[in-house]
Design an enzyme around this catalytic site. Structure first.
Site, short mmCIF file in Angstrom:
data_model
loop_
_atom_site.label_atom_id
_atom_site.label_comp_id
_atom_site.label_asym_id
_atom_site.label_seq_id
_atom_site.Cartn_x
_atom_site.Cartn_y
_atom_site.Cartn_z
N HIS A 201 2.26 15.21 -35.73
CA HIS A 201 2.58 16.34 -36.59
C HIS A 201 2.02 16.15 -37.99
CE1 HIS A 201 5.72 13.42 -37.56
NE2 HIS A 201 5.91 14.05 -38.72
N ASP A 203 3.29 16.94 -41.75
CA ASP A 203 4.61 17.17 -42.33
C ASP A 203 4.82 18.62 -42.75
OD1 ASP A 203 5.55 14.62 -42.04
OD2 ASP A 203 5.03 13.98 -44.06
N HIS A 355 0.24 12.61 -38.13
CA HIS A 355 0.69 11.25 -37.85
C HIS A 355 1.76 11.25 -36.76
CE1 HIS A 355 3.18 12.75 -41.19
NE2 HIS A 355 4.17 12.04 -40.67
N ARG A 373 11.11 7.50 -48.00
CA ARG A 373 9.95 8.36 -48.23
C ARG A 373 10.16 9.28 -49.43
NH1 ARG A 373 9.25 13.39 -44.59
NH2 ARG A 373 10.39 14.23 -46.38
#
Length: 413
Positions: A201, A203, A355, A373
């Site tokens: 995907h 993000d 990723h 993150r």
């Protein structure tokens, strides 16, 4: 001599290796992912010049950054020798099409402007940068992200009261999911994948302005497994035949959160997830090919997890073409795989990559994996034909209301 040649090759910009001998960004100055603050010869800070500014990058012996504006700020330029840039960063490429490991940089320290410039340039070149043995805490992580743009705010509660002070940080951990919700959502999602590559995907591509970039750091990782892979969507586009590139240049696709999943509403966990996403979950229409706002490169902006259908095609035609494009973007030659260790950091350009977290540790007991993150708000994608992404539903990143689905997608790391 070998290291010198390696460093010099890092900054070559020519032909098929990089179509960036001259890169121009016009219309917007920073498009979410902030351009560096450069002091010009007139000692004028050019950050925030606004939509009339443009930047140009060349690399012919010297690295030249020219800032132009139609306003009364004047024109300035910063000259930096290639040797000077190479002295700031030591880069080692990690795969043929994507990825570089950066040595000799303390991300928790004070990053001066030339170093920020060098990191940005390296990111645009290699799409994802890897760092080892970093000493980032939450405050330093946030400060690092803010050097490159405005950060998103997480949309879900975290179990640690420490994180109340850092709403920009999202902690990704199966242990937290089990503690807060009684289920490992990441493992559950994998049970609903429509295919073996669904987990790939980009993000938040179901939002009209997907993130520009993300910085992910590892706190606790298993002794083996739990790697993350990235793929170069520019290389995937360039690897298509010319007729296919021409076809894709004029197409648009709808992105939604569960496009690549087969959720079962009668399943209690699925029902809970669907209710958490909400009725006004973001859905966006994006160009199938996105023009990178900084480099001008074209990237296949589709991914198996979020891209639901191609507009204007029949369902059968859409499925066949998407399957072809998904196979293209996940071809092994366009990918790099990163093995995490405590203190490792990955910094990726979300506009030119997709990723996947390798699903190889779900069956192991007692495995801990905790990563943190920060995410940089991005711009609205534009296609080669000028088509600009539009929202079908939901709110953009950066709006006052958090975007539904962010917490769930973040677990697919």
């Amino acid at each position: 001599m070998l290291m010198s040649q390696q460093l010099m090759s890092t900054y070559r910009i020519d032909g098929a290796a990089r179509r960036r001998s001259r890169l121009v960004t016009r219309g917007r100055y920073h498009s979410g992912f902030l351009a560096p603050r450069l002091s010009t010869r007139g000692e004028r800070d050019v950050h925030g010049l606004g939509p009339s500014a443009s930047t140009a990058f060349t690399n012919r012996g010297l690295r030249r950054v020219v800032i132009r504006t139609s306003r009364s700020y004047g024109t300035g330029e910063l000259m930096m020798s290639k040797a000077g840039v190479a002295g700031l960063l030591t880069l080692r490429r990690t795969a043929g099409h994507i990825g570089a490991e950066v040595d000799g940089v303390d991300l928790a320290g004070a990053l001066d402007e030339p170093l920020v410039v060098a990191l940005r340039d390296a990111l645009l070149t290699h799409k994802v940068l890897f760092f080892r043995d970093q000493k980032l805490d939450h405050a330093a992580h946030v400060a690092l992200g803010e050097r490159f743009g405005t950060l998103t705010v997480r949309s879900r509660a975290q179990s640690s009261s420490v994180l109340d002070l850092y709403p920009q940080i999202l902690t990704i951990s199966p242990q937290i999911d089990r503690e807060l919700h009684g289920v490992d959502y990441e493992a559950h999602y994998r049970l609903r994948w429509a295919s073996g590559i669904t987990g790939w995907h980009t993000d938040m591509s179901h939002v009209v302005n997907p993130p520009a970039a993300s910085i992910l750091r590892a706190e606790t990782v298993p002794p083996f497994g739990g790697d993350t892979q990235w793929t170069n969507l520019v290389a995937a586009y360039e690897g298509l035949s010319a007729p296919l590139r021409t076809l894709c240049d004029g197409l648009q696709a709808e992105h939604s959160f569960f496009a690549g999943y087969r959720m079962i509403p009668s399943d209690p966990i699925d029902r809970r997830i669907l209710d958490m996403i909400g009725a006004d979950a973001p859905v966006a229409v994006h160009p199938v090919v996105r023009v990178h706002p900084e480099t001008g490169e074209r990237a296949l902006f589709v991914n198996p997890s979020r891209t639901a259908r191609i507009l204007g095609l029949s369902p059968a035609e859409s499925r066949a073409l998407l399957d072809l494009l998904f196979a293209q973007v996940t071809r092994p030659e366009y990918t790099v795989r990163f093995g995490w260790a405590p203190g490792s950091v990955a910094f990726w350009d979300n506009r030119s990559t997709a990723h996947l977290a390798a699903p190889d540790i779900d069956h192991l007991d007692g495995v801990e994996r905790v990563l943190h993150r920060v995410t940089i708000i991005g711009d609205v994608p534009v296609g080669p034909d000028g088509f600009t992404s539009r929202a079908v539903s939901g709110t953009p990143l950066g709006a006052d209301q958090p975007v539904s689905g962010e917490s769930a997608e973040a677990r697919d790391r």
